[in-house]
Design a protein around this motif. Sequence first.
Motif, short mmCIF file in Angstrom:
data_model
loop_
_atom_site.label_atom_id
_atom_site.label_comp_id
_atom_site.label_asym_id
_atom_site.label_seq_id
_atom_site.Cartn_x
_atom_site.Cartn_y
_atom_site.Cartn_z
N GLN A 1 -7.97 -57.02 -0.44
CA GLN A 1 -8.76 -57.33 0.57
C GLN A 1 -8.10 -58.33 1.46
N TRP A 2 -8.36 -58.29 2.61
CA TRP A 2 -8.15 -59.33 3.50
C TRP A 2 -9.39 -59.68 4.55
N ASP A 3 -9.94 -60.87 4.37
CA ASP A 3 -10.90 -61.00 5.32
C ASP A 3 -10.55 -62.15 6.37
N LEU A 4 -10.74 -62.03 7.62
CA LEU A 4 -10.52 -62.80 8.77
C LEU A 4 -11.79 -63.19 9.27
N THR A 5 -12.07 -64.27 9.53
CA THR A 5 -13.45 -64.78 10.06
C THR A 5 -13.16 -65.54 11.06
N ILE A 6 -13.69 -65.49 12.27
CA ILE A 6 -13.52 -66.00 13.56
C ILE A 6 -15.18 -66.66 14.20
N ASP A 7 -15.00 -67.61 14.22
CA ASP A 7 -16.42 -68.52 14.61
C ASP A 7 -16.05 -69.27 15.83
N ALA A 8 -16.70 -69.08 17.05
CA ALA A 8 -16.50 -69.94 18.26
C ALA A 8 -16.70 -71.54 18.23
N LYS A 9 -17.31 -71.88 16.99
CA LYS A 9 -17.59 -73.19 16.89
C LYS A 9 -16.39 -73.70 15.76
N GLY A 10 -15.55 -73.08 15.35
CA GLY A 10 -14.62 -73.83 14.43
C GLY A 10 -13.35 -72.87 14.34
N GLY A 11 -12.45 -73.31 13.32
CA GLY A 11 -11.24 -72.42 13.60
C GLY A 11 -11.33 -71.01 12.73
N ILE A 12 -10.04 -70.49 12.57
CA ILE A 12 -10.32 -69.08 12.03
C ILE A 12 -9.61 -68.95 10.70
N LYS A 13 -10.34 -68.58 9.85
CA LYS A 13 -10.05 -68.50 8.36
C LYS A 13 -9.87 -67.51 7.85
N HIS A 14 -8.89 -67.15 6.80
CA HIS A 14 -8.79 -65.94 5.93
C HIS A 14 -8.69 -66.08 4.46
N THR A 15 -8.97 -65.02 3.78
CA THR A 15 -9.00 -64.96 2.53
C THR A 15 -8.35 -63.50 2.14
N VAL A 16 -7.56 -63.64 0.92
CA VAL A 16 -6.89 -62.43 0.43
C VAL A 16 -6.97 -62.32 -1.07
N LYS A 17 -7.29 -61.06 -1.49
CA LYS A 17 -7.52 -60.59 -2.92
C LYS A 17 -6.62 -59.65 -2.99
N THR A 18 -6.00 -59.91 -4.21
CA THR A 18 -4.83 -58.81 -4.53
C THR A 18 -5.06 -58.55 -6.01
N VAL A 19 -4.03 -57.49 -6.41
CA VAL A 19 -4.00 -56.99 -7.78
C VAL A 19 -2.74 -56.99 -8.24
N GLY A 20 -2.09 -57.66 -9.27
CA GLY A 20 -0.79 -57.98 -9.49
C GLY A 20 -0.43 -57.36 -10.93
N TRP A 21 0.83 -57.31 -11.35
CA TRP A 21 1.17 -57.00 -12.68
C TRP A 21 1.08 -58.41 -13.52
N PRO A 22 0.71 -57.95 -14.88
CA PRO A 22 0.43 -59.06 -15.66
C PRO A 22 1.79 -59.67 -16.30
N SER A 23 2.90 -58.94 -16.24
CA SER A 23 3.94 -59.57 -16.67
C SER A 23 4.90 -60.24 -15.57
N ALA A 24 4.52 -60.28 -14.36
CA ALA A 24 5.31 -60.83 -13.34
C ALA A 24 4.89 -62.48 -13.37
N SER A 25 5.85 -63.29 -13.40
CA SER A 25 5.81 -64.74 -13.34
C SER A 25 6.17 -65.39 -12.00
N THR A 26 5.36 -66.21 -11.62
CA THR A 26 5.61 -66.80 -10.41
C THR A 26 5.76 -68.45 -10.60
N SER A 27 6.39 -69.01 -9.75
CA SER A 27 6.52 -70.63 -9.82
C SER A 27 5.45 -71.40 -9.03
N THR A 28 5.03 -72.39 -8.94
CA THR A 28 3.89 -72.90 -8.31
C THR A 28 4.63 -73.10 -6.86
N PRO A 29 3.70 -72.62 -5.95
CA PRO A 29 4.52 -72.68 -4.49
C PRO A 29 4.20 -74.10 -4.17
#
Length: 189
Positions: A1-29
């Motif tokens: 799910q991806w949410d994009l919020t646009i408000d005339a009084k502020g900045g544009i914001k977005h949030t992302v929710k995903t599903v991933g594989w439990p065995s996948a490992s990643t490094s800290t970005p």
Amino acid sequence: QWDLTIDAKGGIKHTVKTVGWPSASTSTPTAAWPTASSFMGWQTGVTVGGAACTRLISAGITVKRSSEVVHTLNNTQNPSSTFAGPVECNIKLSAIVDNYTEWNQLINNTQPQIVFTITNTAGSSGGGAASVIVASSFTAAWTKAVLNRKGKYVQLDAEVTCQTTGSSQDNGPIQFSINNVVQAGFGAY
């Protein structure tokens, strides 16, 4: 799910929710902050049915795709299959009421195209290209609208469902085009 919020009084914001594989490992970005300025809500131009709409106060675009992760008795913690459902898009709008244009979209079920064009020229120093985000829903059904009289002016809070047209030109319920000062355009939902 991806949410994009646009408000005339502020900045544009977005949030992302995903599903991933439990065995996948990643490094800290590692954060790498660009020097270009942020997109602001007031930089958004909106057209509804091809006509400029200057009464919108805010908008929220939600794009989601249901998915089902299937676990089986296969001697591993990993799922054996993942099934993705259709892409859905819903928009929530708030607009100043100074005429019946948006209200008529609901009661007449006109289902017009809605296009949000966000242009940020502040990041284009030296006369370069502007950063642009375009979100275009081909058919938008206004499903709910409520007159909100709680503030100093009357506003319309509406819910819109983006739909596919069923034509061969159809790319889904909404299409995004993103151009920035670093890279050419990409993306379509």
